[in-house]
Motif scaffolding. Structure first.
Motif, PDB file in Angstrom:
ATOM      1  N   GLU A 134     -11.228  -2.751  12.367  1.00 31.89           N
ATOM      2  CA  GLU A 134     -11.358  -1.701  11.359  1.00 31.89           C
ATOM      3  C   GLU A 134     -10.055  -1.721  10.584  1.00 31.89           C
ATOM      4  O   GLU A 134      -9.012  -1.286  11.070  1.00 31.89           O
ATOM      5  CB  GLU A 134     -11.597  -0.342  12.025  1.00 31.89           C
ATOM      6  N   LEU A 135     -10.102  -2.242   9.368  1.00 36.98           N
ATOM      7  CA  LEU A 135      -8.883  -2.582   8.640  1.00 36.98           C
ATOM      8  C   LEU A 135      -8.107  -1.387   8.112  1.00 36.98           C
ATOM      9  O   LEU A 135      -6.888  -1.472   7.951  1.00 36.98           O
ATOM     10  CB  LEU A 135      -9.209  -3.528   7.483  1.00 36.98           C
ATOM     11  N   MET A 136      -8.768  -0.285   7.813  1.00 36.47           N
ATOM     12  CA  MET A 136      -8.039   0.838   7.220  1.00 36.47           C
ATOM     13  C   MET A 136      -6.944   1.339   8.151  1.00 36.47           C
ATOM     14  O   MET A 136      -5.801   1.535   7.731  1.00 36.47           O
ATOM     15  CB  MET A 136      -9.002   1.982   6.872  1.00 36.47           C
ATOM     16  N   SER A 137      -7.278   1.547   9.404  1.00 36.90           N
ATOM     17  CA  SER A 137      -6.296   2.076  10.345  1.00 36.90           C
ATOM     18  C   SER A 137      -5.379   0.998  10.903  1.00 36.90           C
ATOM     19  O   SER A 137      -4.199   1.252  11.153  1.00 36.90           O
ATOM     20  CB  SER A 137      -7.005   2.800  11.494  1.00 36.90           C
ATOM     21  N   ARG A 138      -5.899  -0.214  11.081  1.00 34.81           N
ATOM     22  CA  ARG A 138      -5.140  -1.243  11.785  1.00 34.81           C
ATOM     23  C   ARG A 138      -4.325  -2.142  10.853  1.00 34.81           C
ATOM     24  O   ARG A 138      -3.478  -2.891  11.325  1.00 34.81           O
ATOM     25  CB  ARG A 138      -6.078  -2.098  12.638  1.00 34.81           C
ATOM     26  N   TYR A 139      -4.582  -2.044   9.554  1.00 32.51           N
ATOM     27  CA  TYR A 139      -3.895  -2.965   8.651  1.00 32.51           C
ATOM     28  C   TYR A 139      -3.538  -2.329   7.307  1.00 32.51           C
ATOM     29  O   TYR A 139      -2.378  -2.309   6.913  1.00 32.51           O
ATOM     30  CB  TYR A 139      -4.778  -4.189   8.406  1.00 32.51           C
ATOM     31  N   VAL A 140      -4.522  -1.788   6.619  1.00 30.42           N
ATOM     32  CA  VAL A 140      -4.352  -1.373   5.227  1.00 30.42           C
ATOM     33  C   VAL A 140      -3.315  -0.268   5.071  1.00 30.42           C
ATOM     34  O   VAL A 140      -2.431  -0.347   4.205  1.00 30.42           O
ATOM     35  CB  VAL A 140      -5.715  -0.936   4.640  1.00 30.42           C
ATOM     36  N   HIS A 141      -3.397   0.784   5.894  1.00 29.53           N
ATOM     37  CA  HIS A 141      -2.415   1.864   5.794  1.00 29.53           C
ATOM     38  C   HIS A 141      -1.114   1.504   6.503  1.00 29.53           C
ATOM     39  O   HIS A 141      -0.038   1.948   6.088  1.00 29.53           O
ATOM     40  CB  HIS A 141      -2.993   3.156   6.381  1.00 29.53           C
ATOM     41  N   ALA A 142      -1.214   0.713   7.542  1.00 28.70           N
ATOM     42  CA  ALA A 142      -0.025   0.408   8.341  1.00 28.70           C
ATOM     43  C   ALA A 142       0.974  -0.460   7.587  1.00 28.70           C
ATOM     44  O   ALA A 142       2.191  -0.260   7.694  1.00 28.70           O
ATOM     45  CB  ALA A 142      -0.438  -0.286   9.636  1.00 28.70           C
ATOM     46  N   LEU A 143       0.484  -1.432   6.798  1.00 26.13           N
ATOM     47  CA  LEU A 143       1.411  -2.376   6.164  1.00 26.13           C
ATOM     48  C   LEU A 143       2.324  -1.709   5.128  1.00 26.13           C
ATOM     49  O   LEU A 143       3.556  -1.814   5.231  1.00 26.13           O
ATOM     50  CB  LEU A 143       0.641  -3.549   5.561  1.00 26.13           C
ATOM     51  N   CYS A 242      -6.909  -1.589  -0.034  1.00 28.05           N
ATOM     52  CA  CYS A 242      -8.266  -1.318   0.447  1.00 28.05           C
ATOM     53  C   CYS A 242      -9.311  -1.618  -0.622  1.00 28.05           C
ATOM     54  O   CYS A 242     -10.293  -2.336  -0.375  1.00 28.05           O
ATOM     55  CB  CYS A 242      -8.350   0.144   0.885  1.00 28.05           C
ATOM     56  N   ASN A 243      -9.106  -1.076  -1.823  1.00 27.35           N
ATOM     57  CA  ASN A 243     -10.109  -1.226  -2.876  1.00 27.35           C
ATOM     58  C   ASN A 243     -10.208  -2.667  -3.361  1.00 27.35           C
ATOM     59  O   ASN A 243     -11.279  -3.115  -3.779  1.00 27.35           O
ATOM     60  CB  ASN A 243      -9.787  -0.282  -4.032  1.00 27.35           C
ATOM     61  N   THR A 244      -9.091  -3.395  -3.285  1.00 29.94           N
ATOM     62  CA  THR A 244      -9.117  -4.813  -3.654  1.00 29.94           C
ATOM     63  C   THR A 244      -9.881  -5.627  -2.615  1.00 29.94           C
ATOM     64  O   THR A 244     -10.690  -6.497  -2.966  1.00 29.94           O
ATOM     65  CB  THR A 244      -7.682  -5.350  -3.812  1.00 29.94           C
ATOM     66  N   LEU A 245      -9.656  -5.350  -1.344  1.00 27.83           N
ATOM     67  CA  LEU A 245     -10.401  -6.053  -0.295  1.00 27.83           C
ATOM     68  C   LEU A 245     -11.890  -5.753  -0.403  1.00 27.83           C
ATOM     69  O   LEU A 245     -12.730  -6.652  -0.247  1.00 27.83           O
ATOM     70  CB  LEU A 245      -9.874  -5.647   1.087  1.00 27.83           C
ATOM     71  N   GLY A 261     -11.299 -21.170  -1.440  1.00 22.91           N
ATOM     72  CA  GLY A 261      -9.851 -21.275  -1.332  1.00 22.91           C
ATOM     73  C   GLY A 261      -9.114 -20.975  -2.621  1.00 22.91           C
ATOM     74  O   GLY A 261      -7.897 -21.015  -2.647  1.00 22.91           O
ATOM     75  N   ARG A 262      -9.832 -20.704  -3.705  1.00 21.04           N
ATOM     76  CA  ARG A 262      -9.171 -20.394  -4.972  1.00 21.04           C
ATOM     77  C   ARG A 262      -9.145 -18.866  -5.112  1.00 21.04           C
ATOM     78  O   ARG A 262      -9.967 -18.263  -5.804  1.00 21.04           O
ATOM     79  CB  ARG A 262      -9.926 -21.041  -6.131  1.00 21.04           C
ATOM     80  N   LEU A 263      -8.217 -18.234  -4.456  1.00 19.81           N
ATOM     81  CA  LEU A 263      -8.212 -16.783  -4.344  1.00 19.81           C
ATOM     82  C   LEU A 263      -7.924 -16.120  -5.687  1.00 19.81           C
ATOM     83  O   LEU A 263      -6.896 -16.368  -6.305  1.00 19.81           O
ATOM     84  CB  LEU A 263      -7.162 -16.348  -3.322  1.00 19.81           C
ATOM     85  N   SER A 264      -8.841 -15.287  -6.123  1.00 20.92           N
ATOM     86  CA  SER A 264      -8.662 -14.545  -7.360  1.00 20.92           C
ATOM     87  C   SER A 264      -8.054 -13.180  -7.058  1.00 20.92           C
ATOM     88  O   SER A 264      -8.516 -12.155  -7.555  1.00 20.92           O
ATOM     89  CB  SER A 264     -10.007 -14.384  -8.067  1.00 20.92           C
ATOM     90  N   VAL A 265      -7.038 -13.174  -6.246  1.00 16.69           N
ATOM     91  CA  VAL A 265      -6.454 -11.910  -5.815  1.00 16.69           C
ATOM     92  C   VAL A 265      -5.824 -11.176  -6.992  1.00 16.69           C
ATOM     93  O   VAL A 265      -5.963  -9.953  -7.127  1.00 16.69           O
ATOM     94  CB  VAL A 265      -5.416 -12.147  -4.694  1.00 16.69           C
ATOM     95  N   ALA A 352       0.912  -5.121  -2.169  1.00 17.56           N
ATOM     96  CA  ALA A 352      -0.547  -5.242  -2.174  1.00 17.56           C
ATOM     97  C   ALA A 352      -0.991  -6.699  -2.190  1.00 17.56           C
ATOM     98  O   ALA A 352      -1.875  -7.111  -1.436  1.00 17.56           O
ATOM     99  CB  ALA A 352      -1.116  -4.500  -3.382  1.00 17.56           C
ATOM    100  N   ARG A 353      -0.363  -7.495  -3.053  1.00 14.91           N
ATOM    101  CA  ARG A 353      -0.743  -8.907  -3.163  1.00 14.91           C
ATOM    102  C   ARG A 353      -0.482  -9.644  -1.849  1.00 14.91           C
ATOM    103  O   ARG A 353      -1.320 -10.424  -1.385  1.00 14.91           O
ATOM    104  CB  ARG A 353       0.036  -9.558  -4.310  1.00 14.91           C
ATOM    105  N   THR A 354       0.674  -9.401  -1.248  1.00 14.22           N
ATOM    106  CA  THR A 354       1.011 -10.072   0.007  1.00 14.22           C
ATOM    107  C   THR A 354       0.048  -9.661   1.114  1.00 14.22           C
ATOM    108  O   THR A 354      -0.395 -10.497   1.915  1.00 14.22           O
ATOM    109  CB  THR A 354       2.458  -9.745   0.421  1.00 14.22           C
ATOM    110  N   ALA A 355      -0.291  -8.377   1.159  1.00 13.01           N
ATOM    111  CA  ALA A 355      -1.213  -7.898   2.188  1.00 13.01           C
ATOM    112  C   ALA A 355      -2.576  -8.565   2.076  1.00 13.01           C
ATOM    113  O   ALA A 355      -3.151  -9.023   3.072  1.00 13.01           O
ATOM    114  CB  ALA A 355      -1.359  -6.376   2.083  1.00 13.01           C
ATOM    115  N   VAL A 356      -3.107  -8.637   0.861  1.00 12.51           N
ATOM    116  CA  VAL A 356      -4.437  -9.216   0.656  1.00 12.51           C
ATOM    117  C   VAL A 356      -4.413 -10.718   0.893  1.00 12.51           C
ATOM    118  O   VAL A 356      -5.268 -11.268   1.612  1.00 12.51           O
ATOM    119  CB  VAL A 356      -4.949  -8.890  -0.764  1.00 12.51           C
ATOM    120  N   GLU A 357      -3.458 -11.406   0.296  1.00 15.13           N
ATOM    121  CA  GLU A 357      -3.412 -12.863   0.417  1.00 15.13           C
ATOM    122  C   GLU A 357      -3.189 -13.308   1.859  1.00 15.13           C
ATOM    123  O   GLU A 357      -3.829 -14.255   2.330  1.00 15.13           O
ATOM    124  CB  GLU A 357      -2.310 -13.424  -0.484  1.00 15.13           C
ATOM    125  N   THR A 358      -2.295 -12.624   2.561  1.00 19.30           N
ATOM    126  CA  THR A 358      -2.011 -13.014   3.948  1.00 19.30           C
ATOM    127  C   THR A 358      -3.236 -12.819   4.829  1.00 19.30           C
ATOM    128  O   THR A 358      -3.565 -13.678   5.663  1.00 19.30           O
ATOM    129  CB  THR A 358      -0.824 -12.210   4.504  1.00 19.30           C
TER     130      THR A 358
END
Length: 398
Positions: A134-143, A242-245, A261-265, A352-358
């Motif tokens: 569950e990404l909101m609690s475990r990743y999105v808000h934490a980072l 969150c909204n980007t993911l 593999g061509r990430l349009s982040v 935000a970019r680093t979080a999504v891309e990683t």
């Protein structure tokens, strides 16, 4: 119309369109407790308000409704006057904003990206082997929380930091049973201790640079401005991630690029700022004198809520009904002298970019664990973000 209810939480864009059809670019609305205000919906009108501080100022002590505001009013943390950069005006605002700008300018963006990637890897490692999260609690808000407190010079782990983050959440987006006023007080106490510590032992961090700045801000001024900086770095950035993911995982325009593999982040991040901006509405501005706006008679002391999300989708700037994301003229960071200070938007973009891309690089076959229509938005007209973001992926052995 009341700025409350499930419709605003789930489909605010439809409500903004209805308000615009009925009232035009400036709509009369009711805040919590049926307190009257104006919601500025038009792109041109929001731009005008934020560019004319002499007409629409930030000092909330001008409000003509204070006699109707109870001490436990849930929006008090937003509008109750504080000796913060948010409520200053004129030369005092330029002095305070200048300190923040220089303090943030000392953040190396390459180091921030590296730190965010390390934080991301640590967080991902905790659930990568399970094949679901569950990404909101475990990743999105934490980072962004960890990145923000690290920039401020606090330890990124510990109960003290976790309590600070939870209190910040309450002040921005209180859930049922929360006490946002008490939470705001606890945030202030924690940051007063931080400022005291940095005066004694400064370091290479935002708080120390504010303490040592030649403008010689008082401890209380620094505390109040730190609250603004940390809150802006954590909550809106988390919802931007969150909204980007959500967009990348649900929109077929991006699915091919992600799987190939061509990430349009970058495109996804910018489109979100237009269509699902983290800060939907911002309260506010207060009329300095009687004036007109969008054909409405605004009285001295009236409160204006900046409808950033509504302005970004104003049909006057997108007459064909299709909102394009190819430019960055959105109002998601506001506008004018009180906009999000440079270089804060750049630092938020790095986070935000680093979080999504990683995340997408570490878990390349990431997919939603539920149907897109099952995702629900948090109950707030101010912030736009999901309650949960459950995902599945091939387990990765660390």
């Amino acid at each position: 119309m009341r700025l409350t209810g499930l419709e605003y939480q789930q489909t605010p864009s439809q409500l903004y369109r209805a308000l615009r059809r009925e009232h035009g670019a400036v709509a009369p609305v009711l805040l919590d407790g049926d307190v009257p205000a104006w919601l500025v919906l038009g792109y041109a009108e929001v731009s005008y308000v934020t560019s004319h501080d002499e007409l629409f100022a930030r000092d909330s002590r001008r409000w003509n409704q204070w006699e109707n505001i109870p001490p436990d009013w849930p929006l008090l943390p937003f509008v109750g006057y504080q000796p913060s950069v948010l409520f200053t005006e004129g030369e005092e605002h330029r002095r305070r904003a200048g300190v923040i700008t220089q303090a943030l300018d000392g953040v190396d963006q390459f180091e921030l990206a590296r730190d965010c990637q390390l934080i991301a890897d640590q967080l991902i490692a905790r659930f990568a082997g399970s094949g679901q999260a569950e990404l909101m609690s475990r990743y999105v808000h934490a980072l962004p929380m960890r990145a923000a407190v690290q920039m401020a010079g606090m330890p990124i782990a510990g109960d003290d930091t976790e309590q600070l983050v939870d209190d910040l959440r309450m002040t921005l987006d209180a859930a049922e049973g929360d006490d946002p006023v008490a939470a705001y007080g606890r945030v202030g106490e924690r940051l007063r201790q931080l400022v005291k510590d940095k005066r004694a032992t400064p370091g290479p961090d935002v708080t120390s640079r504010m303490v040592l700045h030649p403008a010689e801000l008082t401890d209380e001024e620094i505390v109040q401005d730190l609250i603004s900086v940390i809150a802006a770095a954590q909550q809106p950035t988390a919802n931007w991630i969150c909204n980007t993911l959500r967009l990348l995982l649900t929109d077929e325009r991006f699915a091919v690029n992600v799987s190939g593999g061509r990430l349009s982040v970058g495109e996804a991040l910018n489109e979100v700022l237009w269509l699902d901006t983290p800060t939907q509405n911002f309260i506010g501005r207060w009329a300095v004198r009687d004036t007109q706006l969008g054909g409405r008679q605004i009285r001295a002391g009236d409160c204006l809520v900046l409808g950033l999300a509504a302005a970004n989708t104003d049909p006057q700037i997108w007459p064909d009904g299709h909102v394009g994301a190819e430019n960055a003229a959105h109002l998601s960071f506001s506008n004018g002298e009180h906009r999000c200070p440079y270089p804060a938007p750049l630092l938020a973009d790095v986070m935000a970019r680093t979080a999504v891309e990683t995340l997408l690089e570490r878990l390349p076959d990431l997919v939603l664990a539920v149907e897109p229509e099952e995702l629900t938005w948090r109950p707030s007209i101010w912030m736009r973000g999901l309650t949960t973001l459950p995902v599945e992926f091939t387990p990765v052995v660390q």
